[in-house]
Write an enzyme that holds these catalytic residues in place. Structure first.
Site, PDB file in Angstrom:
ATOM      1  CG  ASP A 129      15.328  -1.274   4.967  1.00  0.00           C
ATOM      2  OD1 ASP A 129      16.536  -0.967   4.993  1.00  0.00           O
ATOM      3  OD2 ASP A 129      14.733  -1.697   5.966  1.00  0.00           O
ATOM      4  CE  LYS A 142      -2.731  -2.479   3.424  1.00  0.00           C
ATOM      5  NZ  LYS A 142      -3.091  -2.461   4.848  1.00  0.00           N
ATOM      6  N   GLY A 143       2.136   1.105   0.338  1.00  0.00           N
ATOM      7  CA  GLY A 143       2.990   2.263   0.574  1.00  0.00           C
ATOM      8  C   GLY A 143       3.135   3.214  -0.597  1.00  0.00           C
ATOM      9  CG  ASP A 163       2.678   1.009   7.641  1.00  0.00           C
ATOM     10  OD1 ASP A 163       3.573   0.730   6.814  1.00  0.00           O
ATOM     11  OD2 ASP A 163       2.185   0.158   8.403  1.00  0.00           O
ATOM     12  CE  LYS A 182      14.711   3.090   6.046  1.00  0.00           C
ATOM     13  NZ  LYS A 182      14.250   2.266   7.165  1.00  0.00           N
TER      14      LYS A 182
HETATM   15  P1  IMP Z   1      13.042  -4.182   1.672  1.00  0.00           P
HETATM   16  O1  IMP Z   1      12.760  -5.533   1.058  1.00  0.00           O
HETATM   17  O2  IMP Z   1      13.906  -4.320   2.896  1.00  0.00           O
HETATM   18  O3  IMP Z   1      13.618  -3.193   0.685  1.00  0.00           O
HETATM   19  O4  IMP Z   1      11.642  -3.681   2.245  1.00  0.00           O
HETATM   20  C1  IMP Z   1      10.988  -2.578   1.757  1.00  0.00           C
HETATM   21  C2  IMP Z   1       9.668  -2.422   2.464  1.00  0.00           C
HETATM   22  O5  IMP Z   1       9.845  -2.350   3.876  1.00  0.00           O
HETATM   23  C3  IMP Z   1       9.005  -1.104   2.052  1.00  0.00           C
HETATM   24  O6  IMP Z   1       8.197  -1.261   0.929  1.00  0.00           O
HETATM   25  C4  IMP Z   1       8.258  -0.727   3.312  1.00  0.00           C
HETATM   26  O7  IMP Z   1       6.991  -1.336   3.297  1.00  0.00           O
HETATM   27  C5  IMP Z   1       9.067  -1.311   4.437  1.00  0.00           C
HETATM   28  N1  IMP Z   1       9.970  -0.299   5.036  1.00  0.00           N
HETATM   29  C6  IMP Z   1      11.319  -0.281   4.986  1.00  0.00           C
HETATM   30  N2  IMP Z   1      11.819   0.780   5.638  1.00  0.00           N
HETATM   31  C7  IMP Z   1      10.766   1.464   6.120  1.00  0.00           C
HETATM   32  C8  IMP Z   1      10.634   2.690   6.888  1.00  0.00           C
HETATM   33  O8  IMP Z   1      11.609   3.368   7.261  1.00  0.00           O
HETATM   34  N3  IMP Z   1       9.367   3.063   7.188  1.00  0.00           N
HETATM   35  C9  IMP Z   1       8.263   2.375   6.800  1.00  0.00           C
HETATM   36  N4  IMP Z   1       8.335   1.240   6.080  1.00  0.00           N
HETATM   37  C10 IMP Z   1       9.577   0.780   5.743  1.00  0.00           C
END
Ligand code: IMP
Length: 183
Positions: free
Chosen positions: A107, A47-48, A163, A135
């Site tokens: 992230d 949903k982000g 969120d 990040k």
């Molecule tokens: P990744 O697979 O670690 O890149 O995860 C990404 C997902 O983690 C994003 O689509 C967000 O839903 C969640 N996420 C990662 N960092 C944050 C943050 O700082 N705030 C909120 N959601 C986050």
């Protein structure tokens, strides 16, 4: 809502509504140039990415199509594992299409790596990624992210679609969550 309604929950405002909109306008202009003469399908990840998609799409002075996927990634705590399940698939057949994945934040990049390889297996003409935030860890990932709004420090941020326990998504700006909220 604006920051005054969550006073005390945020340590800091990273990006104001204006800064977000200005950066999205720049990205849209770059994307428009890069995709000139080609049909473009924007794929948002629920949903982000709802806010990014809505505002990015409206910056274009050309036609774009929009479609959505919902995926859940299993992870321990706040980190994802890269093990992903599709909750809602695309309505569109992307074979031969130019696909631009629209994300809120990357992230570890594990979710996105999975998504890109899943989409690539469907025979699209191209798959690229646009994310508002990235990040540090994601900069080491093998998947190339073509459009990045802002590189941010490794802190938990909320607002503008992002969120914590389903809250703060409707905040107009992006801020760093105060530790007392999640500890
Ligand atoms: P990744 O697979 O670690 O890149 O995860 C990404 C997902 O983690 C994003 O689509 C967000 O839903 C969640 N996420 C990662 N960092 C944050 C943050 O700082 N705030 C909120 N959601 C986050």
């Amino acid at each position: 809502m604006d920051e005054s309604h969550v006073e005390g929950d945020l340590v800091d405002i990273l990006y104001s509504e204006k800064q977000i909109q200005d950066r999205l306008a720049e990205l849209a202009q770059q994307i428009e140039t890069d995709y000139e003469g080609r049909e473009l399908l924007l794929v948002g990840v629920l949903k982000g990415a709802v806010m990014v998609m809505a505002d990015l799409a409206r910056q274009f002075n050309r036609h774009v199509e929009m479609d959505w996927m919902a995926i859940s990634s299993y992870g321990a705590g706040t980190k994802s594992s890269g093990v992903v399940r599709i909750l809602k698939d695309l309505d569109t057949d992307i074979n031969g299409r130019h696909v631009l994945v629209v994300e809120d934040i990357i992230d570890t990049g594990l979710t996105l790596s999975w998504l890109v390889s899943n989409l690539s297996s469907r025979g699209p003409a191209s798959v690229e990624i646009c994310t508002l935030l990235r990040k540090p860890e994601a900069q080491q990932m093998t998947v190339d992210v073509k459009y990045v709004g802002y590189d941010i420090p490794d802190e938990f941020v909320v607002g503008y679609g992002l969120d914590f326990n389903e809250r703060y998504r409707n905040l107009r700006s992006i801020g760093t969550l105060a530790p007392h909220v999640y500890s």
